[in-house]
Design a protein around this motif. Structure first.
Motif, mmCIF file in Angstrom:
data_model
loop_
_atom_site.group_PDB
_atom_site.id
_atom_site.type_symbol
_atom_site.label_atom_id
_atom_site.label_comp_id
_atom_site.label_asym_id
_atom_site.label_seq_id
_atom_site.Cartn_x
_atom_site.Cartn_y
_atom_site.Cartn_z
ATOM 1 N N LYS A 1 0.822 -1.217 0.000
ATOM 2 C CA LYS A 1 0.000 0.000 0.000
ATOM 3 C C LYS A 1 0.854 1.265 0.000
ATOM 4 O O LYS A 1 0.349 2.360 -0.192
ATOM 5 N N ARG A 2 2.140 1.092 0.267
ATOM 6 C CA ARG A 2 3.075 2.217 0.136
ATOM 7 C C ARG A 2 3.230 2.602 -1.340
ATOM 8 O O ARG A 2 3.536 3.750 -1.652
ATOM 9 N N TYR A 3 3.051 1.625 -2.213
ATOM 10 C CA TYR A 3 3.374 1.844 -3.628
ATOM 11 C C TYR A 3 2.171 1.809 -4.567
ATOM 12 O O TYR A 3 2.198 2.431 -5.613
ATOM 13 N N PHE A 4 1.159 1.052 -4.182
ATOM 14 C CA PHE A 4 0.115 0.747 -5.159
ATOM 15 C C PHE A 4 -1.282 1.145 -4.714
ATOM 16 O O PHE A 4 -1.597 1.123 -3.530
ATOM 17 N N ASN A 5 -2.083 1.464 -5.707
ATOM 18 C CA ASN A 5 -3.520 1.573 -5.510
ATOM 19 C C ASN A 5 -4.131 0.203 -5.799
ATOM 20 O O ASN A 5 -3.564 -0.579 -6.562
ATOM 21 N N ALA A 6 -5.285 -0.046 -5.209
ATOM 22 C CA ALA A 6 -5.936 -1.343 -5.413
ATOM 23 C C ALA A 6 -6.842 -1.293 -6.636
ATOM 24 O O ALA A 6 -7.562 -0.312 -6.846
ATOM 25 N N GLY A 7 -6.793 -2.328 -7.442
ATOM 26 C CA GLY A 7 -7.708 -2.443 -8.572
ATOM 27 C C GLY A 7 -9.078 -2.917 -8.103
ATOM 28 O O GLY A 7 -9.242 -3.330 -6.952
ATOM 29 N N ASN A 8 -10.053 -2.843 -8.983
ATOM 30 C CA ASN A 8 -11.396 -3.288 -8.584
ATOM 31 C C ASN A 8 -12.149 -3.975 -9.718
ATOM 32 O O ASN A 8 -13.365 -4.077 -9.678
ATOM 33 N N GLN A 9 -11.412 -4.451 -10.714
ATOM 34 C CA GLN A 9 -12.071 -5.096 -11.851
ATOM 35 C C GLN A 9 -11.349 -6.369 -12.234
ATOM 36 O O GLN A 9 -10.125 -6.437 -12.187
ATOM 37 N N HIS A 10 -12.132 -7.347 -12.648
ATOM 38 C CA HIS A 10 -11.524 -8.577 -13.140
ATOM 39 C C HIS A 10 -11.161 -8.448 -14.621
ATOM 40 O O HIS A 10 -11.704 -7.608 -15.326
ATOM 41 N N LEU A 11 -10.219 -9.270 -15.036
ATOM 42 C CA LEU A 11 -9.850 -9.307 -16.454
ATOM 43 C C LEU A 11 -10.042 -10.735 -16.950
ATOM 44 O O LEU A 11 -9.599 -11.698 -16.325
ATOM 45 N N ILE A 12 -10.707 -10.835 -18.063
ATOM 46 C CA ILE A 12 -10.928 -12.144 -18.667
ATOM 47 C C ILE A 12 -10.510 -12.068 -20.131
ATOM 48 O O ILE A 12 -10.736 -11.044 -20.783
ATOM 49 N N PHE A 13 -9.881 -13.124 -20.614
ATOM 50 C CA PHE A 13 -9.632 -13.159 -22.057
ATOM 51 C C PHE A 13 -9.805 -14.597 -22.546
ATOM 52 O O PHE A 13 -9.749 -15.550 -21.761
ATOM 53 N N GLU A 14 -10.015 -14.729 -23.825
ATOM 54 C CA GLU A 14 -10.301 -16.035 -24.366
ATOM 55 C C GLU A 14 -9.217 -16.441 -25.347
ATOM 56 O O GLU A 14 -8.676 -15.606 -26.081
ATOM 57 N N TYR A 15 -8.862 -17.708 -25.329
ATOM 58 C CA TYR A 15 -7.937 -18.240 -26.327
ATOM 59 C C TYR A 15 -8.334 -19.679 -26.588
ATOM 60 O O TYR A 15 -8.561 -20.447 -25.651
ATOM 61 N N ALA A 16 -8.409 -20.024 -27.836
ATOM 62 C CA ALA A 16 -8.761 -21.395 -28.243
ATOM 63 C C ALA A 16 -10.045 -21.850 -27.568
ATOM 64 O O ALA A 16 -10.156 -23.007 -27.120
ATOM 65 N N GLY A 17 -10.988 -20.944 -27.457
ATOM 66 C CA GLY A 17 -12.278 -21.295 -26.874
ATOM 67 C C GLY A 17 -12.237 -21.498 -25.365
ATOM 68 O O GLY A 17 -13.195 -21.934 -24.749
ATOM 69 N N HIS A 18 -11.094 -21.165 -24.776
ATOM 70 C CA HIS A 18 -10.873 -21.363 -23.341
ATOM 71 C C HIS A 18 -10.874 -19.991 -22.679
ATOM 72 O O HIS A 18 -10.254 -19.054 -23.176
ATOM 73 N N LYS A 19 -11.579 -19.878 -21.558
ATOM 74 C CA LYS A 19 -11.711 -18.578 -20.907
ATOM 75 C C LYS A 19 -10.733 -18.472 -19.737
ATOM 76 O O LYS A 19 -10.765 -19.268 -18.794
ATOM 77 N N PHE A 20 -9.863 -17.470 -19.810
ATOM 78 C CA PHE A 20 -8.851 -17.263 -18.766
ATOM 79 C C PHE A 20 -9.179 -16.055 -17.899
ATOM 80 O O PHE A 20 -9.610 -15.015 -18.410
ATOM 81 N N GLY A 21 -8.944 -16.183 -16.628
ATOM 82 C CA GLY A 21 -8.944 -15.041 -15.732
ATOM 83 C C GLY A 21 -7.528 -14.838 -15.225
ATOM 84 O O GLY A 21 -6.706 -15.755 -15.258
ATOM 85 N N VAL A 22 -7.236 -13.629 -14.778
ATOM 86 C CA VAL A 22 -5.889 -13.323 -14.283
ATOM 87 C C VAL A 22 -5.993 -12.836 -12.839
ATOM 88 O O VAL A 22 -6.842 -12.007 -12.509
ATOM 89 N N LEU A 23 -5.131 -13.366 -11.979
ATOM 90 C CA LEU A 23 -5.027 -12.848 -10.606
ATOM 91 C C LEU A 23 -3.562 -12.655 -10.256
ATOM 92 O O LEU A 23 -2.683 -13.256 -10.890
ATOM 93 N N ILE A 24 -3.306 -11.820 -9.267
ATOM 94 C CA ILE A 24 -1.927 -11.586 -8.837
ATOM 95 C C ILE A 24 -1.796 -11.904 -7.347
ATOM 96 O O ILE A 24 -2.424 -11.271 -6.504
ATOM 97 N N CYS A 25 -1.003 -12.938 -7.092
ATOM 98 C CA CYS A 25 -0.545 -13.318 -5.742
ATOM 99 C C CYS A 25 -1.639 -13.213 -4.667
ATOM 100 O O CYS A 25 -2.535 -14.041 -4.628
ATOM 101 N N GLU A 26 -1.589 -12.207 -3.814
ATOM 102 C CA GLU A 26 -2.530 -12.087 -2.698
ATOM 103 C C GLU A 26 -3.986 -12.298 -3.122
ATOM 104 O O GLU A 26 -4.793 -12.820 -2.353
ATOM 105 N N ASP A 27 -4.330 -11.917 -4.348
ATOM 106 C CA ASP A 27 -5.700 -12.093 -4.853
ATOM 107 C C ASP A 27 -6.192 -13.529 -4.688
ATOM 108 O O ASP A 27 -7.364 -13.757 -4.375
ATOM 109 N N VAL A 28 -5.304 -14.482 -4.922
ATOM 110 C CA VAL A 28 -5.744 -15.873 -4.957
ATOM 111 C C VAL A 28 -5.967 -16.432 -3.551
ATOM 112 O O VAL A 28 -6.591 -17.473 -3.376
ATOM 113 N N TRP A 29 -5.474 -15.713 -2.554
ATOM 114 C CA TRP A 29 -5.704 -16.133 -1.157
ATOM 115 C C TRP A 29 -6.939 -15.473 -0.566
ATOM 116 O O TRP A 29 -7.294 -15.710 0.576
ATOM 117 N N ASN A 30 -7.570 -14.602 -1.376
ATOM 118 C CA ASN A 30 -8.819 -13.982 -0.945
ATOM 119 C C ASN A 30 -9.968 -14.717 -1.639
ATOM 120 O O ASN A 30 -10.235 -14.491 -2.821
#
Lengths: 541, 541
Positions: free
Chosen positions: A123-152
């Motif tokens: 929190k010294r360096y960053f603001n918190a995001g508030n939106q998910h990101l999804i993208f598709e490849y080969a008919g497969h739907k991917f979401g992206v998370l960063i580290c601490e996100d996956v423990w929440n």
């Protein structure tokens, strides 16, 4: 829908060096392309590396990040998912992941959960995001998370609700004992619960006091582990999604390390990266004939090779003959350069110079410290003259209770065992002996009672409880944050607990001047345990 | 509507000692009652003191806070507004202010703006509040804010909209050069703009590297300063609200200090509090005959009294005769105990011991460091034997470029000039001479070219640019966070700028082992400027 291949770049960045990191990312992406990967995932903040601390506040970061993007934009025919510090026009900075293909940024994800506890100051360096990101490849739907996100769990659930097939998690998750397996087990449950595949990729390598173990993995939605990367190894791993089976597969299934191997290899990697990335030709350390310096020597040799390690024994009046013998044996076993420098003349010159001030004052810790400081100064002299980094050999138990001398045995540029309790030092020594044909640490060094040898017939246990007891009290007070009352209630002797806690509290000033060393615990001294030096808190209340 | 009287307790807490802090608060409240005050305001987090760091995470904090409240509940007939760590049932912790009268808590305010930059880590400990608190007394409507809140115009505006007459601001705002006046000026504008009175009360005293200057004040809604407390003084100040005039009045109107006086007194307070609260009988320092140690000596004497200060001159072959003379003169001028300890024998013993390793290797910085470390070890020996704290005498310019020896001149428990650039050291020395009848620092010490005297005919300016130039470059790089390119564009020599910045970057390892010292700048080394040691960032890019 076709099968596709994902590359997990278990990547070791040089923190702050966006140029070389980007160059290496380009190389790894090109390699992955040759291996027919469709997508490559890098760790959290891969451009600048973790933890860049206040470099994240430097004004030229934006320009450097832009240059890195430019360089990455030339990579074609593979999707790259990588981490960067995302500075927006309105002055915000996010800890972000970019999805890039053929020079186009397909999307940016801003980390939503910013850890600001323990070793983390996000929190010294960053603001918190508030939106998910999804993208598709080969008919497969991917979401992206960063580290601490996956423990929440809340964050992961929200993402899962968007009908995502697989989550790509970019991590710079520091090592601590048992964490590699803990991550897998926890996320196996999450994958099953939310019916989602998880691709977990982590930074690897040492950065100051932090060890990144890598230990990346892929978990299928049924909870099966499809890929388990090796800990501590910089390498690109691959997994293929089999459309008809609807799961990831990989030939890379590395069994997790046993605890002592896990710690030992972590210390080796931390030492190697610190020495090499800081540009030292090698290391030097003082061998005392005791177990701490013996273990440090073994780690140094495993990290750098025997030809890069120099050992010096610095005996004095109180040094036992077997200490000198054992030090020589260790050095010989490991094949390192070994020298002996007696400190008698130096200590005498101090005593003579101080005599007009001391008169016939009774000998006390002062004289012990003179010996330790004479040794520290000799080591630093050898370091200054020949350029080798001094490795400090003290352990966490000593540092906790101040059983060490500032500017004496505490000198050095890297304290390999700084976060290792003495009882674990013994275990690690036995472990190291167990993995080579001949033991490298003489048995006697492990079995004889520990002594600082700073006065006649001194034993550590004269002034400290046995290390079993000491470490149990320290662990309860430091790692578990237990109160004095609670620790006594566990059955330890009241006077002993009071003494130990008082020593811990009173020696903050020493630790504050102590050198960095690799963190293996859940509560390492340093940035993780921030206590004031002037401190009126009384444990007993 | 009647007139009422407010007491501003410019309070110096003992960080972590809730018991003694509460006791003192009870005494100050009782005193204020005798002075017919209706309300007394204490600083931010007055129960535990600022900054308590990870003590805020100790499990017994809740119990201790409860005990403190119990003790304060016995104070009758005066409203107390004080700061505490507010741990709620649902596991949140707020940085809060309580309004208490006759044992009843009339309200609690949770700080809304948590600083997490510079020296501040409040998001590590606290959750942010989201509600204002208003209470009425004698027909007067009060709002409460805590420190950072009052610098957020949005927050103050929201409070003002609630028809508040006066805002009580509890602060633990650390000192930096010019800040006392800056606070008043900024809040004068706020008071006028929002038509509101502001009562600003601040912590005073030293806590590790932070100096709290107090410098509390009261501003009427027309912008007039009704009360201006003295800087650095622990004292209860009073102001009376005159209902018919609708403004605060006070007889306490202390002119702000001139810059050098402001810095000097800050260093004195920091040194006194560190030494006394840490329980040392006195201090010892090495006098070199140079200006840094001369100034440190003067500050030590002003902080503790001459009888608590011991000075030692440790000459060697390269020490000029006038250095010894000047050191003796300084000690005599200030009336401190003075001893001389030649280091020749010690340095010789190191050189002889190292000869088998060094052979005929050319002399270099190694030999200079041996001298510095011999001195450091002697000082530590005297400290260990007699209990006095070693004061380190290095300045910020040296520490920035690594022109100092680890375990040598860097030894000590408190580095008085750690955040003071060399050019300011000169100013402070002149200032100190100007305030006593006879100069305490010999003129020659101020005028002769600075030298570390570690080799023959050495001058600082042989290897560094002039201090005017050096400090300007350092200020631009450190305080202003300017890039190398921008600094060169200001007209400095390219090679010099590159060299200086490289030295700053490369010496992070030394600073990390450096002792704490009082912060006076807006970018002190230590918790305010957190750089990785392994650092691949290249300034030139």
């Amino acid at each position: 829908m076709k099968n596709f291949k994902i590359a997990l770049a278990q990547f070791s960045p040089h923190v702050g060096n966006l140029e070389s990191n980007t160059q290496k990312m380009v190389e790894q992406a090109s390699k992955a392309k040759q291996e027919h990967a469709d997508l490559i995932i890098f760790p959290e903040l891969s451009l600048i590396g973790y933890s860049a601390e206040d470099l994240l506040l430097r004004p030229s970061l934006k320009k450097r990040t832009k240059q890195a993007f430019e360089k990455l934009s030339h990579v074609k025919d593979i999707i790259m998912v990588f981490g960067f510090a995302h500075q927006t026009e309105d002055g915000q900075t996010f800890n972000s992941a970019a999805v890039m293909k053929d020079g186009q940024v397909l999307g940016v994800y801003n980390k939503q959960n910013l850890p600001n506890y323990g070793v983390f100051d996000e929190k010294r360096y960053f603001n918190a995001g508030n939106q998910h990101l999804i993208f598709e490849y080969a008919g497969h739907k991917f979401g992206v998370l960063i580290c601490e996100d996956v423990w929440n769990l809340n964050t992961v659930q929200q993402l899962a609700k968007l009908n995502v097939d697989s989550i790509l998690v970019l991590n710079s998750s520091p090592y601590e004992v048992g964490k590699p397996q803990h991550r897998v087990k926890t996320l196996q449950e999450v994958a099953k619960q939310l019916n989602i595949n998880i691709v977990y990729n982590n930074q690897v390598g040492g950065q100051d006091d932090l060890i990144f173990d890598g230990s990346g993995f892929v978990i299928n939605k049924n909870g099966d582990v499809a890929l388990q990367a090796e800990s501590y190894k910089e390498k690109v791993y691959y997994t293929t999604y089999q459309t008809e089976k609807a799961c990831f597969e990989s030939s890379e299934q590395h069994a997790p390390l046993e605890t002592m191997a896990e710690i030992y290899q972590g210390l080796v990697v931390a030492t190697r990266d610190y020495v090499q990335r800081s540009g030292f030709p090698g290391v030097i350390l003082g061998l005392s004939g005791g177990i701490d310096s013996a273990l440090t020597l073994a780690i140094a040799v495993d990290a750098l090779g025997a030809d890069k390690v120099q050992a010096v024994m610095m005996p004095y009046t109180y040094t036992a003959k077997i200490s000198v013998e054992d030090a020589a044996t260790q050095a010989k076993n490991l094949g390192v350069a070994f020298g002996i420098a007696e400190i008698n003349q130096i200590v005498n010159s101090y005593q003579q110079t101080l005599f007009p001030f001391f008169g016939n004052a009774k000998a006390d810790a002062t004289e012990e410290n003179l010996q330790a400081r004479a040794r520290g100064t000799l080591l630093m002299g050898l370091s200054n003259k020949f350029g080798n980094l001094v490795l400090s050999t003290g352990n966490k138990s000593e540092l906790a209770v101040g059983y060490c001398t500032l500017y004496g045995d505490m000198v050095g540029g890297f304290a390999v065992l700084k976060d290792v309790y003495k009882t674990i030092v013994f275990e690690l020594a036995k472990y190291r002996n167990s993995i080579s044909e001949k033991p490298v640490i003489p048995e006697r060094v492990i079995t004889r009672p520990p002594s600082a040898e700073l006065r006649a017939d001194q034993k550590d246990q004269d002034s400290l409880p046995s290390y079993d007891v000491l470490d149990s009290i320290l662990y309860a007070y430091i790692e578990e944050d237990q109160s004095q009352t609670d620790i006594i209630a566990r059955g330890f002797d009241k006077a002993v607990v009071e003494k130990v806690i008082k020593l811990v509290d009173n020696n903050e000033y020493k630790r504050r001047q102590g050198v960095i060393g690799p963190r293996i615990s859940s509560k390492a001294f340093g940035r993780e345990r921030r206590y004031p030096i002037m401190n009126g808190w009384k444990a007993g209340i």
